[in-house]
Design a protein around this motif. Structure first.
Motif, PDB file in Angstrom:
ATOM      1  N   CYS A 135      24.492   3.017 -15.557  1.00 53.89           N
ATOM      2  CA  CYS A 135      23.948   1.696 -15.906  1.00 53.89           C
ATOM      3  C   CYS A 135      24.697   0.598 -15.173  1.00 53.89           C
TER       4      CYS A 135
ATOM      5  N   GLU B 163      13.930   0.614 -16.226  1.00 50.41           N
ATOM      6  CA  GLU B 163      14.246   1.150 -14.894  1.00 50.41           C
ATOM      7  C   GLU B 163      13.864   0.158 -13.800  1.00 50.41           C
TER       8      GLU B 163
ATOM      9  N   ASN C 210      16.441   5.919 -17.326  1.00 49.65           N
ATOM     10  CA  ASN C 210      17.589   5.459 -18.111  1.00 49.65           C
ATOM     11  C   ASN C 210      17.918   6.502 -19.167  1.00 49.65           C
TER      12      ASN C 210
ATOM     13  N   ALA D 267      19.833   0.342 -23.299  1.00 43.66           N
ATOM     14  CA  ALA D 267      18.705   0.849 -22.513  1.00 43.66           C
ATOM     15  C   ALA D 267      17.380   0.744 -23.249  1.00 43.66           C
TER      16      ALA D 267
END
Ligand code: NAD
Ligand code: WQD
Length: 342
Positions: free
Chosen positions: A126, A139, A263, A304
């Motif tokens: 990340c 993403e 992710n 996320a």
């Protein structure tokens, strides 16, 4: 079906090997042990009953890497974990990071091409999003300025694989991990930080066991619900299982793009103080901590959106923050008990 795992002696590689074996794959590992030993391979054997062959090879050496691929030309895919991952170390010695993380990737890609390996899964992070304020991160969120040479190696690694995949037959997946923590529930494998750890969870467990005198909470005046930073902690076994699912997705030829990004987070933001409370609750240990100044370079909050991995890979992270802390703590205690019994 045989899979080549690079960095298989490391934290996430070892947990992934267990998940791959549990799902019927055969595994060979390549790891120079620059940041590991073969200790976790022993743990894998105890958990699965399978002895994993590790080639002690530096992937920056093309000749040696080529020899491994030559001997294992029947592999269905490569899962490429091997890299250096310490942010402050990368700031102090960027060339070391660029050379190790990128020269090794070039060599892996050269061999993947030469031996026509159909599938590649890459460990990204990340940290490629930089200081984003768009939350939760998807993403397609534009990548920000990398905050360290380490993060830059992940941005560049992703770009190298994307460019490579455009003109070669290999199908690739880039997995962006958020904050992997915890250990296998057997406490036979887990994270083995070399030297003093920088990451929160090993700092928590090492403080609780007395290896570190005191934990400092880096910042308590951020604009968050309790003033401390927010992260998306995710159990390493959930991360591990995503690799098996990603590989299966490629083997089933379900991907519509030559290089897809996912992710890997739970989608839940947890503050530093909440993580500490969760640890205290499951361990019964009162942690010695103080509220301290902000750590330079920290983003305030990041977590996320994991819908894409759920929908396309059929992946579901299902281990919560308390079990993350419980397994991390059981691993720390097991490490101490092993030292005491030797
Ligand atoms: P780790 O340090 O435990 O494992 C990495 C392994 O790669 C080590 O065993 C090391 O010896 C090996 N290695 C490094 N360079 C090598 C080389 N040139 N040739 C052969 N072996 C080499 O790290 P980890 O936590 O298991 O991380 C695995 C991957 O996931 C890395 O690419 C890392 O950047 C990425 N990642 C980790 C995290 C995290 O918080 N742990 C988060 C996001 C991404
Ligand atoms: C988490 C939170 C700290 C230690 C790093 C890398 C990133 C990725 C994951 C690989 C932050 C706070 C920490 C301490 C604290 N790795 N903290 N006291 O910074 O989110 O990400 O690991 O790709 O690239 O940068 O993780 O575990 O270091 O910190 O208060 O002693 O815990 O400030 O808010 P981070 P971390």
């Amino acid at each position: 079906m045989k899979v080549l795992v690079t960095g298989g002696c490391g934290y996430i590689g070892a947990h992934t090997i267990v998940d791959l074996i549990n799902n019927g794959f055969d595994v060979v590992s390549v790891d120079s042990n620059i940041r590991s030993s073969t200790q976790l391979l022993d743990g894998i054997e105890k958990i699965t009953g399978k002895k994993i062959r590790n080639y002690k090879v530096d992937l920056c050496n093309l000749e040696d890497t080529h020899a491994v691929f030559h001997e294992n030309r029947d592999i269905v895919g490569v899962i490429h974990f091997a890299a250096l991952k310490t942010v402050p170390e990368s700031v102090a010695d960027p060339l070391f990071y660029f050379h190790n993380n990128l020269a090794s990737l070039v060599n892996v890609l050269k061999c993947v091409k030469e031996f026509n390996i159909p599938n590649l899964v890459f460990s990204s992070s990340c940290s490629v999003y930089g200081n984003t304020t768009e939350l939760p991160v998807v993403e397609a969120t534009p990548l920000g300025e990398a905050q360290s040479p380490y993060a830059r190696t992940k941005q560049m690694g992703e770009q190298m694989i994307q460019d490579y995949s455009k003109v070669n037959d290999t199908q690739s997946i880039l997995l962006r991990y958020f904050n992997p923590v915890g250990a296998h529930p057997s406490a036979l494998i887990g994270e083995l930080p070399l030297g003093r750890p920088d990451n929160l969870v090993p700092v928590i467990t090492q403080t609780a066991i007395g290896k570190i005198p005191k934990l400092t909470v880096f910042g308590h005046d951020y604009d968050t619900r309790d003033g401390s930073c927010i992260r998306d902690y995710i159990h390493v076994m959930d991360i591990a299982n995503a690799h098996t699912k990603a590989l299966q997705y490629l083997l089933d030829q379900k991907n519509t793009d030559n290089c897809e990004i996912f992710n890997l987070g739970t989608g839940n933001g947890v503050t530093v103080l909440e993580a500490i409370k969760a640890f205290e609750k499951i361990s019964g240990v009162k942690l010695n901590y103080e509220l301290g100044p902000r750590r330079p370079g920290d983003v305030i909050a990041i977590y996320a959106n994991n819908n894409k991995a759920k929908q396309l890979l059929g992946w579901e992270p299902n281990i919560g923050i308390e079990d993350m802390m419980r397994t991390a703590w059981q691993w720390e205690v097991a490490l101490r008990d092993r030292v005491l019994s030797n």
